[in-house]
Scaffold this motif. Structure first.
Motif, mmCIF file in Angstrom:
data_model
loop_
_atom_site.group_PDB
_atom_site.id
_atom_site.type_symbol
_atom_site.label_atom_id
_atom_site.label_comp_id
_atom_site.label_asym_id
_atom_site.label_seq_id
_atom_site.Cartn_x
_atom_site.Cartn_y
_atom_site.Cartn_z
ATOM 1 N N LEU A 20 0.942 -1.201 0.364
ATOM 2 C CA LEU A 20 -0.047 -0.069 -0.333
ATOM 3 C C LEU A 20 0.876 1.210 0.143
ATOM 4 C CD1 LEU A 20 -2.785 -0.647 2.308
ATOM 5 C CD2 LEU A 20 -2.942 -0.629 -0.069
ATOM 6 N N LEU A 21 1.991 1.390 0.884
ATOM 7 C CA LEU A 21 2.957 2.393 0.644
ATOM 8 C C LEU A 21 3.448 2.505 -0.535
ATOM 9 C CD1 LEU A 21 3.550 2.276 4.590
ATOM 10 C CD2 LEU A 21 2.689 3.396 3.698
ATOM 11 N N ALA A 22 4.033 1.754 -0.719
ATOM 12 C CA ALA A 22 4.542 1.866 -2.350
ATOM 13 C C ALA A 22 3.903 3.114 -3.957
ATOM 14 C CB ALA A 22 5.037 0.563 -1.890
ATOM 15 N N THR A 23 2.291 2.943 -3.478
ATOM 16 C CA THR A 23 1.509 3.098 -4.106
ATOM 17 C C THR A 23 1.486 4.913 -3.415
ATOM 18 O OG1 THR A 23 -0.941 2.663 -3.303
ATOM 19 C CG2 THR A 23 0.647 1.446 -4.761
ATOM 20 N N GLY A 24 1.523 5.092 -2.322
ATOM 21 C CA GLY A 24 1.223 6.074 -1.348
ATOM 22 C C GLY A 24 1.990 7.449 -2.158
ATOM 23 N N GLU A 25 1.469 8.793 -1.774
ATOM 24 C CA GLU A 25 2.201 9.734 -1.652
ATOM 25 C C GLU A 25 2.779 10.205 -1.219
ATOM 26 O OE1 GLU A 25 0.736 14.622 -3.469
ATOM 27 O OE2 GLU A 25 -0.521 13.254 -2.702
ATOM 28 N N PHE A 26 3.927 10.594 -0.834
ATOM 29 C CA PHE A 26 4.711 11.404 0.046
ATOM 30 C C PHE A 26 5.409 12.937 0.235
ATOM 31 C CE2 PHE A 26 4.932 6.711 0.733
ATOM 32 C CZ PHE A 26 5.016 6.857 2.140
ATOM 33 N N VAL A 27 5.267 13.482 1.082
ATOM 34 C CA VAL A 27 4.823 14.819 1.684
ATOM 35 C C VAL A 27 6.384 14.857 1.908
ATOM 36 C CG1 VAL A 27 3.263 15.853 0.625
ATOM 37 C CG2 VAL A 27 3.475 15.423 2.153
ATOM 38 N N ASP A 28 6.808 16.287 2.307
ATOM 39 C CA ASP A 28 8.069 16.256 2.988
ATOM 40 C C ASP A 28 7.363 16.844 5.005
ATOM 41 O OD1 ASP A 28 10.043 17.844 4.800
ATOM 42 O OD2 ASP A 28 10.338 19.318 3.271
ATOM 43 N N GLY A 29 7.872 15.507 5.474
ATOM 44 C CA GLY A 29 7.115 15.207 7.244
ATOM 45 C C GLY A 29 7.790 17.074 7.492
ATOM 46 N N ARG A 30 8.332 17.375 6.874
ATOM 47 C CA ARG A 30 8.884 18.963 8.303
ATOM 48 C C ARG A 30 6.801 19.774 8.209
ATOM 49 N NH1 ARG A 30 13.470 21.514 4.801
ATOM 50 N NH2 ARG A 30 12.205 21.064 3.160
ATOM 51 N N PHE A 31 6.801 19.636 7.428
ATOM 52 C CA PHE A 31 4.877 20.205 7.559
ATOM 53 C C PHE A 31 4.489 20.347 7.966
ATOM 54 C CE2 PHE A 31 5.551 20.127 2.444
ATOM 55 C CZ PHE A 31 5.991 21.692 2.252
ATOM 56 N N SER A 32 4.922 18.652 8.903
ATOM 57 C CA SER A 32 4.005 18.229 10.272
ATOM 58 C C SER A 32 4.274 18.614 11.454
ATOM 59 C CB SER A 32 3.435 16.705 9.837
ATOM 60 O OG SER A 32 4.704 15.957 10.120
ATOM 61 N N ALA A 33 5.480 19.033 12.200
ATOM 62 C CA ALA A 33 6.053 18.790 12.553
ATOM 63 C C ALA A 33 6.597 20.793 13.106
ATOM 64 C CB ALA A 33 7.797 19.245 12.396
ATOM 65 N N GLY A 34 6.653 20.567 14.537
ATOM 66 C CA GLY A 34 6.663 21.611 15.859
ATOM 67 C C GLY A 34 7.457 22.611 15.238
ATOM 68 N N GLY A 35 7.075 23.579 15.535
ATOM 69 C CA GLY A 35 8.663 24.888 15.242
ATOM 70 C C GLY A 35 9.834 24.407 15.803
ATOM 71 N N GLU A 36 10.066 23.678 16.938
ATOM 72 C CA GLU A 36 11.889 23.720 17.005
ATOM 73 C C GLU A 36 12.231 22.127 16.155
ATOM 74 O OE1 GLU A 36 14.239 24.729 18.414
ATOM 75 O OE2 GLU A 36 12.522 26.596 18.714
ATOM 76 N N ALA A 37 11.247 21.484 16.482
ATOM 77 C CA ALA A 37 11.999 19.873 15.542
ATOM 78 C C ALA A 37 11.443 19.940 14.041
ATOM 79 C CB ALA A 37 10.292 18.658 15.249
ATOM 80 N N ALA A 38 10.935 20.770 13.026
ATOM 81 C CA ALA A 38 10.987 21.123 11.880
ATOM 82 C C ALA A 38 12.649 21.292 11.278
ATOM 83 C CB ALA A 38 9.938 22.303 11.449
ATOM 84 N N LYS A 39 13.249 21.772 13.252
ATOM 85 C CA LYS A 39 14.936 22.381 12.009
ATOM 86 C C LYS A 39 15.655 21.245 12.412
ATOM 87 C CE LYS A 39 13.938 26.874 14.987
ATOM 88 N NZ LYS A 39 14.587 27.645 16.172
ATOM 89 N N VAL A 40 14.898 20.152 12.635
ATOM 90 C CA VAL A 40 16.407 18.868 12.606
ATOM 91 C C VAL A 40 15.303 18.490 11.615
ATOM 92 C CG1 VAL A 40 17.176 19.546 14.582
ATOM 93 C CG2 VAL A 40 14.689 18.460 14.828
ATOM 94 N N LYS A 41 14.198 18.304 11.453
ATOM 95 C CA LYS A 41 13.252 17.020 10.682
ATOM 96 C C LYS A 41 13.517 16.768 8.924
ATOM 97 C CE LYS A 41 8.878 14.502 10.846
ATOM 98 N NZ LYS A 41 7.221 15.345 10.550
ATOM 99 N N TYR A 42 13.851 15.992 8.481
ATOM 100 C CA TYR A 42 14.145 15.547 7.302
ATOM 101 C C TYR A 42 13.861 13.994 6.728
ATOM 102 C CZ TYR A 42 17.060 14.826 3.034
ATOM 103 O OH TYR A 42 17.787 15.322 1.537
ATOM 104 N N ASN A 43 12.628 13.901 6.741
ATOM 105 C CA ASN A 43 12.568 13.107 6.074
ATOM 106 C C ASN A 43 10.724 12.960 4.969
ATOM 107 O OD1 ASN A 43 9.630 13.489 7.917
ATOM 108 N ND2 ASN A 43 10.034 12.097 9.019
ATOM 109 N N GLN A 44 10.160 12.327 5.026
ATOM 110 C CA GLN A 44 8.964 12.467 4.167
ATOM 111 C C GLN A 44 7.898 12.094 5.279
ATOM 112 O OE1 GLN A 44 10.391 10.102 0.711
ATOM 113 N NE2 GLN A 44 10.840 11.763 -0.436
ATOM 114 N N GLU A 45 6.731 12.030 5.102
ATOM 115 C CA GLU A 45 5.287 11.541 5.108
ATOM 116 C C GLU A 45 4.298 11.164 4.123
ATOM 117 O OE1 GLU A 45 4.679 14.157 8.671
ATOM 118 O OE2 GLU A 45 5.576 13.479 9.725
#
Length: 222
Positions: A20-45
């Motif tokens: 299922l995940l192989a067919t999914g659309e992934f976006v920049d994971g920083r969009f869901s992070a809080g202010g501090e976490a967004a500075k160190v987050k580098y993944n896809q969701e």
């Protein structure tokens, strides 16, 4: 608390989730992070608008929430919908503490316990590193395992160096806010389980069960 729960998902379910995940659309994971976490987050969701969310939650979250070890350790009152994250080579999530309160205004919840469910294991790097009073603990579960830890602990995801890492991440508001009280209740529940297995009709089993029940009554917030 730091607990690895083995085999939350069976191999067939893992395979279906991966497909299922192989067919999914992934976006920049920083969009869901809080202010501090967004500075160190580098993944896809997986996109929050993905039609796969409901199916994935039924396949991943239901077995997790119903697992007796999860119930005993977390004592969940509210459990968040999972984020499905992907880490490609070079991606990481630096040290951070999870936001204390999450969710939309209509359904806010306190984050007491964080959980990562490992959805594959054919990659290199990508360990969860958690700072404890005894130093840094590195956790690398097999596909289908889940690691449970206090949301207030400093933790990171080490850089993935080969392959890609798939996980489901969720948070729970516990019936018991205090982490030390939760830990004591979990240890007491495990002791009760052992005594009930060996001496099910004993006075000792009844006493341990009574203490566990009444401590939960004393400490729980509903």
């Amino acid at each position: 608390m730091l607990l690895l729960i083995k085999n939350v998902l069976d191999p067939q379910r893992i395979k279906e989730v991966q497909e299922l995940l192989a067919t999914g659309e992934f976006v920049d994971g920083r969009f869901s992070a809080g202010g501090e976490a967004a500075k160190v987050k580098y993944n896809q969701e997986l996109s929050p608008n993905s039609p796969l969310q409901r199916r994935l939650n039924a396949m991943v979250m239901s077995p997790l929430v119903q697992h007796p070890e999860y119930q005993a350790a977390v004592l969940p009152l509210r459990v968040a919908t999972a984020f499905y994250a992907r880490y490609l080579p070079g991606m990481t999530y630096g040290f951070h503490v999870d936001d204390p309160v999450m969710g939309p205004m209509s359904g806010r919840y306190r984050t007491d316990v964080s959980t990562t469910v490992f959805l594959n294991d054919d990659y290199e790097g990508g360990e969860i590193v958690i700072r404890t009073v005894y130093g840094e603990e590195k956790i690398r579960g097999e596909a289908g395992d889940a690691v449970v830890y206090d949301s207030g602990s400093w933790h990171k995801v080490a850089e993935v160096t080969k392959g890609f890492r798939l996980v489901a991440v969720t948070w729970a508001q516990s019936l018991v806010k205090d982490p030390q009280q939760r830990e004591l209740l979990y240890q007491l529940a495990k002791a009760r389980e052992g005594v009930m297995e060996k001496l099910p009709q004993s006075v000792e089993a009844a006493s341990i069960s009574t203490v566990h029940i009444n401590l939960l009554r004393m400490w729980s917030e509903v």
